[in-house]
Write an enzyme that holds these catalytic residues in place. Structure first.
Site, mmCIF file in Angstrom:
data_model
loop_
_atom_site.group_PDB
_atom_site.id
_atom_site.type_symbol
_atom_site.label_atom_id
_atom_site.label_comp_id
_atom_site.label_asym_id
_atom_site.label_seq_id
_atom_site.Cartn_x
_atom_site.Cartn_y
_atom_site.Cartn_z
ATOM 1 N N ASP A 186 -20.645 69.267 32.306
ATOM 2 C CA ASP A 186 -19.421 68.621 31.838
ATOM 3 C C ASP A 186 -19.606 68.339 30.356
ATOM 4 O O ASP A 186 -20.729 68.386 29.840
ATOM 5 C CB ASP A 186 -19.186 67.313 32.607
ATOM 6 C CG ASP A 186 -17.955 66.564 32.105
ATOM 7 O OD1 ASP A 186 -16.950 67.227 31.768
ATOM 8 O OD2 ASP A 186 -17.975 65.316 32.039
ATOM 9 N N SER A 187 -18.522 67.995 29.698
ATOM 10 C CA SER A 187 -18.626 67.629 28.282
ATOM 11 C C SER A 187 -19.403 66.330 28.124
ATOM 12 O O SER A 187 -19.870 66.013 27.037
ATOM 13 C CB SER A 187 -17.230 67.480 27.687
ATOM 14 O OG SER A 187 -16.482 66.552 28.443
ATOM 15 N N TYR A 223 -14.275 67.255 24.591
ATOM 16 C CA TYR A 223 -13.793 68.629 24.452
ATOM 17 C C TYR A 223 -12.250 68.654 24.414
ATOM 18 O O TYR A 223 -11.647 69.575 23.887
ATOM 19 C CB TYR A 223 -14.225 69.484 25.653
ATOM 20 C CG TYR A 223 -15.683 69.905 25.693
ATOM 21 C CD1 TYR A 223 -16.628 69.397 24.809
ATOM 22 C CD2 TYR A 223 -16.102 70.838 26.648
ATOM 23 C CE1 TYR A 223 -17.952 69.801 24.877
ATOM 24 C CE2 TYR A 223 -17.423 71.256 26.722
ATOM 25 C CZ TYR A 223 -18.343 70.732 25.836
ATOM 26 O OH TYR A 223 -19.655 71.141 25.900
ATOM 27 N N GLY A 224 -11.677 67.648 25.048
ATOM 28 C CA GLY A 224 -10.233 67.671 25.329
ATOM 29 C C GLY A 224 -9.308 67.693 24.136
ATOM 30 O O GLY A 224 -8.122 67.982 24.275
ATOM 31 N N CYS A 284 -15.670 70.030 34.574
ATOM 32 C CA CYS A 284 -14.909 69.559 33.416
ATOM 33 C C CYS A 284 -13.574 70.302 33.457
ATOM 34 O O CYS A 284 -13.547 71.531 33.462
ATOM 35 C CB CYS A 284 -15.675 69.898 32.138
ATOM 36 S SG CYS A 284 -14.753 69.574 30.624
ATOM 37 N N ASN A 285 -12.520 69.548 33.513
ATOM 38 C CA ASN A 285 -11.190 70.181 33.595
ATOM 39 C C ASN A 285 -10.863 70.959 32.327
ATOM 40 O O ASN A 285 -10.252 72.015 32.385
ATOM 41 C CB ASN A 285 -10.122 69.106 33.796
ATOM 42 C CG ASN A 285 -10.133 68.554 35.201
ATOM 43 O OD1 ASN A 285 -9.367 68.986 36.056
ATOM 44 N ND2 ASN A 285 -11.008 67.612 35.468
ATOM 45 N N THR A 286 -11.288 70.420 31.181
ATOM 46 C CA THR A 286 -10.965 71.071 29.916
ATOM 47 C C THR A 286 -11.638 72.446 29.837
ATOM 48 O O THR A 286 -11.001 73.447 29.501
ATOM 49 C CB THR A 286 -11.396 70.155 28.742
ATOM 50 O OG1 THR A 286 -10.736 68.901 28.895
ATOM 51 C CG2 THR A 286 -11.042 70.755 27.421
ATOM 52 N N GLU A 315 -14.771 55.368 29.772
ATOM 53 C CA GLU A 315 -16.162 55.294 29.291
ATOM 54 C C GLU A 315 -16.553 53.866 28.912
ATOM 55 O O GLU A 315 -17.706 53.478 29.040
ATOM 56 C CB GLU A 315 -16.355 56.221 28.090
ATOM 57 C CG GLU A 315 -16.214 57.675 28.453
ATOM 58 C CD GLU A 315 -17.270 58.556 27.834
ATOM 59 O OE1 GLU A 315 -17.975 58.106 26.933
ATOM 60 O OE2 GLU A 315 -17.384 59.708 28.279
ATOM 61 N N CYS A 339 -8.720 65.316 35.079
ATOM 62 C CA CYS A 339 -9.802 65.036 34.133
ATOM 63 C C CYS A 339 -10.883 64.301 34.915
ATOM 64 O O CYS A 339 -10.581 63.403 35.705
ATOM 65 C CB CYS A 339 -9.262 64.164 33.005
ATOM 66 S SG CYS A 339 -10.537 63.562 31.895
ATOM 67 N N THR A 340 -12.120 64.688 34.664
ATOM 68 C CA THR A 340 -13.210 64.124 35.473
ATOM 69 C C THR A 340 -13.388 62.613 35.290
ATOM 70 O O THR A 340 -14.045 61.971 36.092
ATOM 71 C CB THR A 340 -14.537 64.821 35.107
ATOM 72 O OG1 THR A 340 -14.613 64.916 33.692
ATOM 73 C CG2 THR A 340 -14.617 66.187 35.725
ATOM 74 N N HIS A 341 -12.820 62.058 34.230
ATOM 75 C CA HIS A 341 -12.955 60.608 34.013
ATOM 76 C C HIS A 341 -11.960 59.788 34.826
ATOM 77 O O HIS A 341 -12.183 58.609 35.063
ATOM 78 C CB HIS A 341 -12.731 60.273 32.542
ATOM 79 C CG HIS A 341 -13.901 60.560 31.671
ATOM 80 N ND1 HIS A 341 -14.336 61.836 31.426
ATOM 81 C CD2 HIS A 341 -14.728 59.740 30.988
ATOM 82 C CE1 HIS A 341 -15.371 61.787 30.619
ATOM 83 N NE2 HIS A 341 -15.635 60.529 30.340
#
Ligand code: DGL
Length: 265
Positions: A9-10, A41-42, A72-74, A151, A183-185
């Site tokens: 992932d980023s 990355y997004g 990572c979706n991006t 985050e 988005c992974t977050h």
């Protein structure tokens, strides 16, 4: 097969996928790479995201992984379609599994997608949804501020609710019954998103579905680890360790041990 599953992932968000992989495939070894030096990355260009993703894949291949999960979706939306055909091992992204789950969940055929700017601009979710069911209406919203809020551990703050409210206002009006957390977050912000949208909107977090798809692919390729031993985990990051360690607990639900820094991927 004992070789590990590689996940990248980023940054730290991909650990939401690792958590599901650990749960579903407890005897698989996992190597995670979080590109914390270059996150986010997004908000970057397609060329940059492709370059970073390629470097991350090459790094994981050096660790002799048997498959790669792009958590990572991006990267999955922007780089995976380009990169996939150049590698022999299976590379699994997070877009397809999320789309399948959302299509299964929607009753009124109105699906919302929230994600980073790059993911929304790639139209990857919309394209895949329409390919499977052209009658579904898709409503997109980039939510760049949600990543830093997750985050910071601000999941329960009023400020986060206000920002989510602002982003989701148009979605609420459009009458969606399903929202893809693209988005992974965002799984960390589920509670606040639920408060903003109400219980009638189903929130789709693709992590579990990604783990199922990984299991299916490993099984069909004869790559599952059949040893009945608890898997081993190694985590690599490209920036300092302490911040990652602190955040990781939120995403993984437990402390991480084997954490190392790599200087160049
Ligand atoms: N991991 C990214 C994603 O899932 C979010 C963070 C970033 O912008 O790099 O899209």
């Amino acid at each position: 097969m004992k070789r590990p599953i590689g996940v990248f992932d980023s940054g730290v968000g991909g650990l939401t996928v690792v958590k599901e992989l650990m749960r579903l495939l407890p005897n698989e070894n996992i190597i995670y790479f979080g590109d914390t030096a270059r996150v986010p990355y997004g908000i970057k260009s397609k060329e940059t995201i492709v370059k970073f993703s390629l470097e991350n894949i090459l790094f994981l291949l050096k660790q002799e992984v048997k498959t790669i999960v792009i958590a990572c979706n991006t990267s999955s939306s922007t780089a995976l379609p380009l990169l996939k055909r150049h590698f022999k091992i299976p590379i699994i992204g997070v877009i397809g599994p999320g789309v399948k789950e959302a299509i299964y969940a929607t009753r009124n055929k109105r699906i919302g997608v929230i994600a980073t700017k790059a993911t929304i601009n790639s139209h990857a979710y919309e394209r895949q949804i329409k390919r499977l069911n052209p009658k579904i209406k898709v409503f997109n919203q980039a939510c760049p501020l949600l990543v830093p809020l997750a985050e910071e551990g601000w999941a329960r703050r009023k400020e986060t609710r206000d920002i989510a409210n602002f982003y989701l206002k148009p979605m609420k009006k459009s009458g969606i019954d399903t929202l893809i957390l693209g988005c992974t977050h965002y799984p960390l912000l589920k509670e606040v998103l639920r408060r903003v949208l109400g219980n009638s909107v189903r929130l789709i977090d693709s992590a579990r579905q990604v783990a199922y798809e990984t299991k299916e692919i490993l099984a069909s390729e004869g790559l599952l680890n059949n040893k009945k031993k608890q898997g081993k985990y190694i985590f690599y990051v490209s920036d300092e360790l302490q911040q990652f360690k602190k955040l990781a607990k939120n995403f993984l639900g437990k402390d991480i041990e084997n954490l190392k820094k790599v200087n160049n991927v």
